[in-house]
Design an enzyme around this catalytic site. Structure first.
Site, PDB file in Angstrom:
ATOM      1  N   LYS A  26       0.830  -1.204   0.000  1.00 50.67           N
ATOM      2  CA  LYS A  26       0.000   0.000   0.000  1.00 50.67           C
ATOM      3  C   LYS A  26       0.867   1.257   0.000  1.00 50.67           C
ATOM      4  CE  LYS A  26      -3.942  -0.218   2.212  1.00 50.67           C
ATOM      5  NZ  LYS A  26      -3.607  -1.413   2.947  1.00 50.67           N
ATOM      6  N   ARG A  95      -3.486   2.882   8.239  1.00 49.24           N
ATOM      7  CA  ARG A  95      -3.783   1.647   7.515  1.00 49.24           C
ATOM      8  C   ARG A  95      -2.544   0.760   7.418  1.00 49.24           C
ATOM      9  NH1 ARG A  95      -6.712   3.055   1.993  1.00 49.24           N
ATOM     10  NH2 ARG A  95      -7.609   0.987   2.316  1.00 49.24           N
ATOM     11  N   GLY A 104      -7.733  -7.489   3.522  1.00 51.63           N
ATOM     12  CA  GLY A 104      -8.685  -7.631   4.614  1.00 51.63           C
ATOM     13  C   GLY A 104      -8.173  -8.342   5.844  1.00 51.63           C
ATOM     14  N   MET A 106      -5.576  -7.399   7.899  1.00 51.34           N
ATOM     15  CA  MET A 106      -5.060  -6.564   8.987  1.00 51.34           C
ATOM     16  C   MET A 106      -5.936  -5.322   9.169  1.00 51.34           C
ATOM     17  SD  MET A 106      -0.989  -7.087   8.389  1.00 51.34           S
ATOM     18  CE  MET A 106      -1.138  -6.780   6.639  1.00 51.34           C
ATOM     19  N   ARG A 338      -2.929  -1.716  -6.605  1.00 50.26           N
ATOM     20  CA  ARG A 338      -2.163  -2.966  -6.557  1.00 50.26           C
ATOM     21  C   ARG A 338      -2.567  -3.795  -7.773  1.00 50.26           C
ATOM     22  NH1 ARG A 338      -5.399  -4.969  -1.177  1.00 50.26           N
ATOM     23  NH2 ARG A 338      -7.459  -5.122  -2.116  1.00 50.26           N
ATOM     24  N   HIS A 454      -1.662 -46.946  -8.833  1.00 45.55           N
ATOM     25  CA  HIS A 454      -2.233 -47.427 -10.092  1.00 45.55           C
ATOM     26  C   HIS A 454      -3.433 -46.593 -10.513  1.00 45.55           C
ATOM     27  CE1 HIS A 454      -4.863 -50.029 -12.567  1.00 45.55           C
ATOM     28  NE2 HIS A 454      -3.716 -50.435 -13.084  1.00 45.55           N
ATOM     29  N   SER A 764      14.677 -43.210 -22.713  1.00 48.18           N
ATOM     30  CA  SER A 764      13.531 -42.530 -22.091  1.00 48.18           C
ATOM     31  C   SER A 764      13.518 -42.915 -20.619  1.00 48.18           C
ATOM     32  CB  SER A 764      12.220 -42.945 -22.759  1.00 48.18           C
ATOM     33  OG  SER A 764      11.136 -42.291 -22.145  1.00 48.18           O
ATOM     34  N   CYS A 832       9.387 -40.301 -19.579  1.00 48.90           N
ATOM     35  CA  CYS A 832       7.992 -40.699 -19.765  1.00 48.90           C
ATOM     36  C   CYS A 832       7.331 -41.120 -18.454  1.00 48.90           C
ATOM     37  CB  CYS A 832       7.873 -41.815 -20.793  1.00 48.90           C
ATOM     38  SG  CYS A 832       8.762 -43.328 -20.338  1.00 48.90           S
ATOM     39  N   TYR A 852      12.803 -34.066 -24.728  1.00 46.13           N
ATOM     40  CA  TYR A 852      11.349 -33.972 -24.574  1.00 46.13           C
ATOM     41  C   TYR A 852      10.931 -34.503 -23.209  1.00 46.13           C
ATOM     42  CZ  TYR A 852      11.162 -39.030 -25.329  1.00 46.13           C
ATOM     43  OH  TYR A 852      11.344 -40.376 -25.192  1.00 46.13           O
TER      44      TYR A 852
END
Length: 881
Positions: A26, A95, A104, A106, A338, A454, A764, A832, A852
């Site tokens: 703030k 504030r 909200g 504090m 913000r 599984h 893989s 994989c 990949y």
């Protein structure tokens, strides 16, 4: 840092967002807006470091007290007003403001500095006694509850009492005499607690500052930080700002506005305002606010200024902004800004639009979208407000929502699905024998199992919702009963499983469906433009291949052929093959399976249209295709019509012969292919015939054949020879180009990868089994039995079956990559295992140079985002170094 000499207080305009750690969100936002020349009230910010000091010592430092008085003097000079006296009284708001947004959580106190003397001065200055009384009653209530801890309900009861005695209406509707009586009644509330409302404005100020500091450790603030992973040590700043008043009549107002619609992402203002109101009124729900566009008619000058400010702030921050504002007698003031929170789909739309508008770069666009945003868009969710229907909570194993009738066995699921009934398979846990029933069901609920059990793995592969490891339920699958939270449910009762949240519900619940996906497809194409790591898919059926391609997969990294053996038209042949007396009899049954496999592989190659397709040869131990011993014994006691007792006895004998104490370490994978080579030969023939078929259709197939569970180079050498000989028998002219590789899932394979690479065209990593064998954990048992407790006790940082264990499994992978490419520089390497869909694991795969990652079809969008983010982080790291 020396807290004794650091700067404690910053006047607004001295700081900015670069000091957000000291000024809080703030304070930094106010300072930034003031430096931009936007209409912001004057004020100053006490740093977060002073909060830490206060919480440690329990009092305000004397030096800080003196500096606050000096800052108030500067504020008086800047505003031409006097704190605590007339003729132009200065009132301030006090504030909170943490470095990370905690909306909200504090405390705030408005109108500080108002007492009997300054209230009369306000009346004389404004000519509006009602405004002065209204401001006083607000301060007395807010100060009493926030600073002194008087229950809010006591002020509410006093308000109702006065309203009842003096006419209807809430406080903002009272006439002067009634409002005057309410202020006196609030004084009685204080006295009933042995307190007096302080008349000294500086006492009000310092007590309010302390209250804001204390609110950092309020129960709600602590809970919010715990849920959102916010550091408890940050502390909150305190902002002391000149009050501007939205409650000065019909030309005054207060409101909140977003620079774009936070629900849809549309480029238009979205917000609300209240005329003749102050601060908290908009969010308190006491009065119904109006759409912010209503200001254009009622307060055209202030509205024009607001639109201009919104545009400037959005361009300055390059994001959708959330702005609090007040209009005092026609003049606009900005009280906070913000970055605004928004729905996942809106976030994606805003990101894409800002990229097109040139506000952000491609890299910024990718880094602004988190994996949970993608998941929130891709999968249906249960609507909020239905907690009363929850029957259990477990692990959110596979996203999405499914509703159906409970069924407790796979055979029953298959039977009922033929009647067109939608089913939820409920089991203590699933096994490979349940796959057919799972395929016939809309979703799954299990009492046991973890995120890579599984049920979880198959659910993600099938793209079906699943909740697993719901240990609070009791599943009696023999008796056909599910007990959960006092309920007893049986077959036919309807439940809903939400695999996104891990909850199951009684009955059908309201669901939000996935909307059109043009935005997400467009965004993922942006991601692909910066990615180095490709995203492939784990897929077991032609339907899953089609979904994978729809979600943007660039190849199939794992097609599990064993899943193709489990159809109703195949399982009988598979079981007969397994029970064969010799290889000749076994080949006769394999010949019946051959055309089925050719059909499967043809669809894979046809759908992928020349993209790589890796088909893994049969991996699991053969006994997994047979019924359990207990089931066979039960059937032997009373064979069904058409069922032979002799065949059942033969099946029982085969199961006993094949049974292993630890199948993962036993007769499976490449070991099976070497001893029963006829099985692998059939599958290779099927692959070759399918490839030739699609080639004749004008599609050039990209064929890769994977050998599972290799741990020794001689296994790879022998099976490579078998595969090449078999393929050549089907394609003697060599029309089909293909690769032969292996799944690296045995620790030894990582350590001798250079030798294995002599006979492999690709690797893989099968990280599910590699993790099991490295840790000695069972993925089916460990989650429920000890992994959760290990994480809670700090023994493990995370579940190693969810994210790759970098120190152990990751190190083995890195060794495997380095050794494999030492032998073959251009060796294709991917992953994989289930980790292929995990963002943290994907980043590691990028780091060690994989080509990949292969993920479940439903997780491909998240994996594409993660691959792009990994590339950007890597480039940023290179630039910094």
């Amino acid at each position: 840092m020396n807290l004794g000499t650091e700067k404690r207080i910053y006047d607004l305009g001295e700081g900015g967002m670069h000091l957000v750690h000291l000024l809080g969100g703030k304070g930094a936002g106010l300072a930034e807006m003031r430096r931009m020349g936007l209409p912001v009230p004057a004020g100053f910010t006490i740093t977060t470091a002073e909060c830490t000091r206060y919480l440690k010592h329990g009092r305000l430092d004397e030096g800080l007290v003196n500096e606050v008085r000096e800052a108030m003097g500067r504020l008086e000079a800047a505003t031409g007003k006097s704190f605590g006296r007339g003729p132009r009284p200065l009132l301030v708001s006090v504030r909170s403001g943490a470095p990370v947004s905690m909306p909200g959580m504090m405390d705030t106190v408005l109108n500080v500095g108002l007492n009997e003397e300054t209230m009369e001065a306000m009346v004389a200055l404004t000519g509006d006694r009602r405004f002065a009384l209204d401001s006083m009653r607000r301060l007395m209530q807010m100060f009493g509850t926030t600073v002194l801890g008087i229950p809010k309900e006591e002020f509410d009861r006093a308000t109702l009492r006065v309203a009842r005695n003096n006419g209807p209406g809430s406080a903002d509707m009272m006439d002067l005499d009634t409002l005057d009586g309410l202020v006196r009644e609030f004084g009685e509330v204080y006295r009933n607690h042995g307190l007096e409302f302080p008349q000294d404005p500086y006492r009000q100020l310092f007590m309010s500052i302390e209250a804001v500091f204390r609110s950092w450790n309020s129960d709600r603030a602590r809970a919010y930080r715990e849920i959102n992973g916010i550091d408890d040590g940050m502390g909150t700043a305190v902002n002391v700002v000149e009050m501007v008043f939205g409650n000065m009549g019909e030309d005054s107002a207060t409101g909140v506005v977003f620079t774009r619609d936070p629900n849809t992402g549309e480029k238009r203002l979205s917000g609300e305002y209240l005329v003749n109101a102050q601060g908290e009124d908009v969010v308190a729900g006491i009065r119904t606010p109006e759409n912010v566009y209503g200001m254009e008619r009622r307060m055209p000058g202030a509205f024009r200024d607001l639109v201009e400010a919104c545009d400037r702030l959005e361009r300055h921050y390059r994001d959708m902004m959330d702005i609090e504002f007040t209009v005092e007698r026609g003049r606009l003031y900005l009280l906070q800004t913000r970055v605004g929170k928004r729905a996942p789909r809106a976030h994606l739309r805003i990101t894409l639009d800002m990229l097109k508008e040139g506000l952000i770069s491609v890299e910024e666009a990718v880094m602004r979208v988190e994996p949970e945003h993608i998941e929130g868009i891709m999968h249906p969710r249960v609507e909020d407000g239905q907690d009363g229907s929850v029957i259990c909570s477990g692990l959110a194993a596979s996203p999405g929502v499914a509703t159906g009738e409970i069924v407790f066995s796979s055979d029953r699921a298959i039977e009922l699905s033929k009647q067109g009934r939608r089913l939820i398979l409920v089991r203590p846990e699933t096994t490979a024998d349940d796959v057919r029933g799972m395929a016939a069901s809309a979703g799954f609920l299990t009492q046991k199992g973890g995120m890579t059990s599984h049920a979880a793995v198959v659910a993600r592969a099938m793209g079906k919702p699943a909740v697993v490891g719901a240990e609070e339920i009791e599943v009696d699958h023999i008796g056909g009963v599910l007990r959960a939270r006092g309920l007893t449910l049986r077959e036919g009762d309807v439940v809903t499983v939400d695999g996104t949240t891990g909850r199951a519900y009684i009955g059908e619940v309201r669901v939000t469906e996935v909307a059109e996906r043009d935005d997400i497809d467009e965004f993922l194409r942006v991601c692909d433009s910066v990615s180095r790591l490709q995203v492939w898919a784990n897929a077991n059926t032609p339907e899953e291949v089609a979904l994978a391609k729809r979600n943007g997969a660039k190849g199939i990294g794992l097609a599990r052929t064993e899943r193709m053996f489990l159809g109703n038209d195949r399982i009988g042949v598979v079981r007969a093959m397994i029970m064969s007396r010799d290889s000749e009899e076994r080949r006769s049954y394999l010949d019946r399976l051959l055309p089925m496999q050719v059909s499967d592989f043809t669809e894979f190659f046809r759908t992928m249209e020349g993209m790589p397709v890796i088909i893994r040869l049969l991996d699991p131990p053969l006994h997994e295709f047979l019924p359990e011993k207990e089931e066979i014994l039960e059937r032997l006691s009373g064979p069904a019509d058409g069922e032979s007792a002799a065949e059942l006895k033969k099946m029982l004998e085969t199961v006993r012969d094949l049974e292993e104490f630890n199948p993962m370490l036993g007769f499976r994978g490449c070991r099976l292919g070497i001893i029963h080579r006829e099985i692998y030969e059939m599958q290779v023939r099927a692959i070759a015939r399918a490839a030739l078929r699609v080639r004749s259709e004008g599609i050039e197939p990209n064929v890769e054949i994977m050998v599972p569970l290799v741990g020794h180079e001689n296994e790879m050498k022998e099976l490579r020879e078998i595969i090449m000989k078999t393929f050549s028998s089907e394609d003697p002219e060599g029309r089909i180009r293909y690769k032969i590789g292996t799944m690296i899932e045995v620790p030894r394979a990582c350590l001798v990868a250079d030798r294995i690479a002599e006979f492999a065209d690709f690797f893989s990593f099968g990280t599910n089994d590699l993790t099991q064998m490295t840790f000695g954990y069972s993925r089916d048992d460990a989650e429920g039995k000890f992994i959760r407790q290990y994480i809670e006790r700090g023994i493990l940082r995370h579940d190693p079956f969810t994210s790759i264990d970098l120190d152990g499994v990751g190190r083995l992978m890195k060794i495997g990559v380095e050794l494999g490419r030492k032998t073959k520089r251009d060796l294709e390497i991917g992953i994989c295992g289930e980790h292929g869909g995990d963002p943290e694991s994907i980043e590691f795969c990028h780091t060690i140079g994989l080509d990949y990652v292969s993920a479940s079809p439903r997780r491909i969008p998240v994996a594409r985002l993660a691959a792009a983010r990994a590339a950007i982080r890597s480039a940023m790291g290179s630039r910094e170094s």
